[in-house]
Motif scaffolding. Structure first.
Motif, mmCIF file in Angstrom:
data_model
loop_
_atom_site.group_PDB
_atom_site.id
_atom_site.type_symbol
_atom_site.label_atom_id
_atom_site.label_comp_id
_atom_site.label_asym_id
_atom_site.label_seq_id
_atom_site.Cartn_x
_atom_site.Cartn_y
_atom_site.Cartn_z
ATOM 1 N N PHE A 11 0.127 24.619 32.711
ATOM 2 C CA PHE A 11 -0.523 25.223 33.872
ATOM 3 C C PHE A 11 0.006 24.467 35.075
ATOM 4 O O PHE A 11 -0.350 23.299 35.261
ATOM 5 N N PHE A 14 1.019 20.751 34.688
ATOM 6 C CA PHE A 14 0.212 20.135 33.629
ATOM 7 C C PHE A 14 0.495 20.774 32.277
ATOM 8 O O PHE A 14 0.356 21.983 32.103
ATOM 9 N N ASN A 36 -12.511 16.899 24.756
ATOM 10 C CA ASN A 36 -12.496 17.835 25.874
ATOM 11 C C ASN A 36 -11.128 17.810 26.558
ATOM 12 O O ASN A 36 -10.585 16.753 26.823
ATOM 13 N N GLY A 37 -10.569 18.979 26.808
ATOM 14 C CA GLY A 37 -9.300 19.062 27.525
ATOM 15 C C GLY A 37 -8.077 18.859 26.660
ATOM 16 O O GLY A 37 -6.954 18.785 27.164
ATOM 17 N N SER A 38 -8.264 18.774 25.347
ATOM 18 C CA SER A 38 -7.126 18.487 24.472
ATOM 19 C C SER A 38 -6.290 19.729 24.192
ATOM 20 O O SER A 38 -5.191 19.629 23.650
ATOM 21 N N GLY A 39 -6.819 20.906 24.515
ATOM 22 C CA GLY A 39 -6.018 22.128 24.354
ATOM 23 C C GLY A 39 -6.549 23.103 23.315
ATOM 24 O O GLY A 39 -5.867 24.049 22.944
ATOM 25 N N LYS A 40 -7.781 22.906 22.873
ATOM 26 C CA LYS A 40 -8.342 23.779 21.827
ATOM 27 C C LYS A 40 -8.447 25.236 22.296
ATOM 28 O O LYS A 40 -7.971 26.148 21.635
ATOM 29 N N THR A 41 -9.077 25.427 23.437
ATOM 30 C CA THR A 41 -9.274 26.803 23.911
ATOM 31 C C THR A 41 -7.945 27.442 24.292
ATOM 32 O O THR A 41 -7.731 28.636 24.058
ATOM 33 N N THR A 42 -7.027 26.664 24.834
ATOM 34 C CA THR A 42 -5.702 27.205 25.147
ATOM 35 C C THR A 42 -5.019 27.695 23.869
ATOM 36 O O THR A 42 -4.417 28.772 23.845
#
Ligand SMILES: Nc1ncnc2c1ncn2[C@@H]1O[C@H](COP(=O)(O)OP(=O)(O)O)[C@@H](O)[C@H]1O
Ligand SMILES: [Mg+2]
Length: 322
Positions: A11, A14, A36-42
């Motif tokens: 993104f 980033f 949190n923020g490690s890329g799971k949802t991505t």
């Protein structure tokens, strides 16, 4: 059933995913565990065709998200991180609508909706508007929606976050039933217990990369040794106690300090021998101990070792962020 091959996604400048690869065989649960923020949802968005990868490819039931996104979607059910139910519709109408969107005729969609309402303990509220539902009920309805069309692959992004213990148990039950029907599940979670209990294989991710994978047992073994925890009487003794644990193990790995619970813990390759030494060392310097224990590694320990912070710290950060 699921193949994610070398996927990267940025993104702006980033890098959210950095050469991520994941696989899940038919009828298995793959747990994607990461702070949190490690890329799971991505990852979930790319696998479900909601987001295109910058490079790499992902396949669902053999279909590429790049080459055949429509076929991917046909084989896939998704329950996103935030439950997506139409609040103006009743529980029944929500599920009926999904069935119709998947091309079922009215009767089939209606029968399937009733079957799922029953399975998810929503029969009593079938004709109530879902906007009035509790978080747990919404979650259940959303999960039911994900499997209306009996997809081969179901993707669940943090399915139990925000649920009470009963809701969590219900969800685990649903996932177990799905798998016994041969469905393949990708489940992201921040709860180690959940991954431990449900996942055949676990991939731990951080900064968009897989940093460890295996069964829960394999991961625990990789975290190595037993662990000693002591609970102190006085918070003022925390740092002195930590130094004593450090000295007793001589491993050079800093003890983990939990100020809230007056706890100090450390990996102890020598197990009970180290425990005896620690207790006598603490006694010698006059530090009162309320509790002491020796235990096998848990996934929490694995997580701590790999990511440098405890899972519940990651969780707290996430809650603050939300
Ligand atoms: N649309 C976006 N634009 C900018 N940054 C994003 C976007 N989506 C996710 N990110 C960033 O990518 C990283 C991974 O996010 P995400 O996949 O949601 O993590 P997780 O689900 O593991 O918490 C985070 O740092 C997040 O801020
Ligand atoms: Mg997420």
């Amino acid at each position: 059933m699921i193949r994610i091959e070398n996927v990267s996604k940025s993104f702006g400048s980033f890098k959210a995913l950095d050469g991520l690869s994941l696989h899940a065989g038919e009828g298995t649960v793959l747990g994607l565990l990461g702070p949190n923020g490690s890329g799971k949802t991505t990852t979930v968005k790319i696998l479900t065709t909601l987001l295109a990868p910058d490079s790499g490819d992902a396949r669902v039931a053999g279909h590429s998200v790049l080459a055949a996104p429509a076929l991917v979607r046909r084989n896939l059910g998704l329950s996103g991180q935030y439950a997506a139910v139409d609040e103006k519709l009743t529980a029944f109408e929500n599920l009926h609508m999904v069935g119709r969107l998947y091309g079922m005729n009215r009767r089939t969609a209606s029968a399937r909706a009733h079957e799922l309402l029953e399975g998810f303990r929503l029969t009593d509220v079938a004709n109530k508007r879902s906007g009035t539902f509790s978080g747990g009920m919404r979650r259940r309805l959303d999960l039911a929606g994900a499997i209306v069309a009996r997809p081969k692959v179901v993707v669940l992004d943090e399915p139990t976050t925000g649920l009470d213990p009963r809701g969590r148990l219900d969800t685990w039950d649903v996932v177990s039933r799905l798998v016994s029907d041969g469905t393949t599940v990708l489940l992201t979670t921040q709860y180690l217990e959940e991954a431990d209990r449900l996942a055949d294989n676990i991939a731990v991710i951080n900064h968009g990369r897989v940093i460890a994978e295996g069964t829960a047992t394999e991961l625990k073994q990789s975290a190595g040794t037993e662990r000693i925890s002591v609970v102190l009487r006085y918070a003022s003794d925390l740092s002195a106690a930590a130094a004593a644990l450090d000295a007793a193990t001589g491993s050079g790995v800093s003890p983990d300090i939990d100020p809230q619970n007056l706890g100090v813990s450390i990996a102890a390759p020598q197990g009970h021998r180290t425990l005896v030494r620690i207790l006598s060392d603490l006694d010698a310097v006059g530090i009162p101990v309320e509790e002491a224990s020796l235990r096998r590694p848990t996934l929490d320990d694995v997580f701590l070792q790999l990511t440098g912070h405890a899972a519940d710290q990651a969780r707290q950060k996430e809650e603050v962020a939300a």
